[in-house]
Design a protein around this motif. Sequence first.
Motif, PDB file in Angstrom:
ATOM      1  N   THR A  17       0.853  -1.232  -0.036  1.00 34.38           N
ATOM      2  CA  THR A  17      -0.055  -0.130  -0.141  1.00 34.38           C
ATOM      3  C   THR A  17       0.702   1.176   0.051  1.00 34.38           C
ATOM      4  O   THR A  17       2.032   1.177   0.566  1.00 34.38           O
ATOM      5  CB  THR A  17      -0.965  -0.025   1.048  1.00 34.38           C
ATOM      6  N   ALA A  18       0.408   2.369  -0.589  1.00 31.94           N
ATOM      7  CA  ALA A  18       1.212   3.575  -0.731  1.00 31.94           C
ATOM      8  C   ALA A  18       0.274   4.808  -0.714  1.00 31.94           C
ATOM      9  O   ALA A  18      -0.919   4.672  -1.065  1.00 31.94           O
ATOM     10  CB  ALA A  18       2.087   3.492  -1.827  1.00 31.94           C
ATOM     11  N   LYS A  19       0.751   5.857  -0.561  1.00 35.55           N
ATOM     12  CA  LYS A  19       0.009   7.204  -0.674  1.00 35.55           C
ATOM     13  C   LYS A  19       0.305   7.649  -2.036  1.00 35.55           C
ATOM     14  O   LYS A  19       1.590   8.076  -2.386  1.00 35.55           O
ATOM     15  CB  LYS A  19       0.255   7.939   0.234  1.00 35.55           C
ATOM     16  N   VAL A  20      -0.752   8.257  -2.823  1.00 37.95           N
ATOM     17  CA  VAL A  20      -0.450   8.766  -4.041  1.00 37.95           C
ATOM     18  C   VAL A  20      -0.004  10.623  -3.738  1.00 37.95           C
ATOM     19  O   VAL A  20      -0.816  11.215  -2.950  1.00 37.95           O
ATOM     20  CB  VAL A  20      -1.786   8.825  -4.794  1.00 37.95           C
ATOM     21  N   LEU A  21       0.851  10.722  -4.553  1.00 38.85           N
ATOM     22  CA  LEU A  21       1.553  12.054  -4.168  1.00 38.85           C
ATOM     23  C   LEU A  21       1.155  12.937  -5.381  1.00 38.85           C
ATOM     24  O   LEU A  21       0.890  14.154  -5.104  1.00 38.85           O
ATOM     25  CB  LEU A  21       3.085  12.080  -4.166  1.00 38.85           C
ATOM     26  N   THR A  22       1.265  12.541  -6.700  1.00 33.81           N
ATOM     27  CA  THR A  22       0.840  13.135  -7.830  1.00 33.81           C
ATOM     28  C   THR A  22       0.098  12.258  -8.767  1.00 33.81           C
ATOM     29  O   THR A  22       0.434  11.079  -8.643  1.00 33.81           O
ATOM     30  CB  THR A  22       2.085  13.966  -8.475  1.00 33.81           C
ATOM     31  N   CYS A  23      -0.598  12.967  -9.735  1.00 32.40           N
ATOM     32  CA  CYS A  23      -1.392  12.254 -10.835  1.00 32.40           C
ATOM     33  C   CYS A  23      -1.350  13.316 -11.835  1.00 32.40           C
ATOM     34  O   CYS A  23      -2.403  14.184 -11.807  1.00 32.40           O
ATOM     35  CB  CYS A  23      -2.625  11.475 -10.238  1.00 32.40           C
TER      36      CYS A  23
END
Length: 382
Positions: A17-23
């Motif tokens: 699992t990870a946190k989205v920083l940019t898209c």
Amino acid sequence: METEKLYYQDAFMQEFTAKVLTCEPAKTGFLVTLDRTAFYPEGGGQPADHGTLNNIPVTDVHEKDGVIFHTVEKQVEIGEIVSGCIDWARRFDHMQQHSGEHIISGILCRDYHCDNVGFHMGADTVTIDYNTDITWEQVLAAEQRANEAIWADQAVKIQYPDRKALSTMNYRSKKELTGQVRIVTFPGADCCACCGTHVLRAGQVGLVKALSCQKFRDGVRIEILCGLRALRFLGTVYDQNRGIAQQLSVKPQDTLAAVERIEAELTAAKARMTVLEDQVMEFLAQEYAGKGDVVLVRHDLRPDAVRKLADTVAKVSGGLAAVFSGDGERYQYALVHADGQDLSSLVKDINRVLHGRGGGRNGFAQGQVQATEAQIQEFFNL
């Protein structure tokens, strides 16, 4: 901020699992950065991982300045916690190929005093370039030693030595290194600076099989397969060889000798056929002795026999011998004139009227046409 690289902490991690920083939008979807990832980016000759983020396909991964960018097909929300899943079959295949390449390269470079100057992991095979001339026999010897190292199944050692420790180590590297250096060691086989993912133990490579060794620039390029790729390839080759053996009524290990025997028999049969063919042509030619120009349309001649018959007929007829042989719609032809007359004008007409192509000089011409037998006969007013 640099991405935390989970694949270095545990190369066998398949989910995270990870946190989205940019898209950000991109040509092929969206580029997503995370605070951490188990997706390996393309680099060092190893292709990028594929998989999913929240069940959205990840089709490419690359790194820039320590930040890892994931190409995904759909947008994800910044700040969202996403679940990542690695395409494990793809990753493990890459690990087997890359680790196997290390093992055989380390052995080749050590034993034959060469450098690995190129490495490419393709979808089908792995190619490696060396800057020294290596024989096929030497490659096979290295293959044997590489598999012995795999069977020994020693643990792979990964280190991040400081500059002082690094200066005392004997390791392979294709270029001058700066910053933190990652050293991957396969005991008894290789010690190399590498950024790729690898198996935990040598035995997980399975096996290494060399396929070819060809001259390339100042050295050679060899082609190898490792692990499951090698097993599937050898299985396919065995199945084919077993089928050949059944056709030849021999054991699979005896197919080469059987083929060599058949080849010798075929060579002898061709020699006998050539003698008989010459005799038949001499016999056919006598029918046209002294008759001047002759046109023959046949359906049973090999391409090299077309000229042979034209030569033979022209010698006895004393004029032009035009021989055509084909399947009723396409014909090979040969033109021979006994006196060596220029045939270029005739060839141009044949090519134009009979939809052909060809040429020649000094009383000889050859080519092919797309025409029927009736059209050929009409052209020569037969």
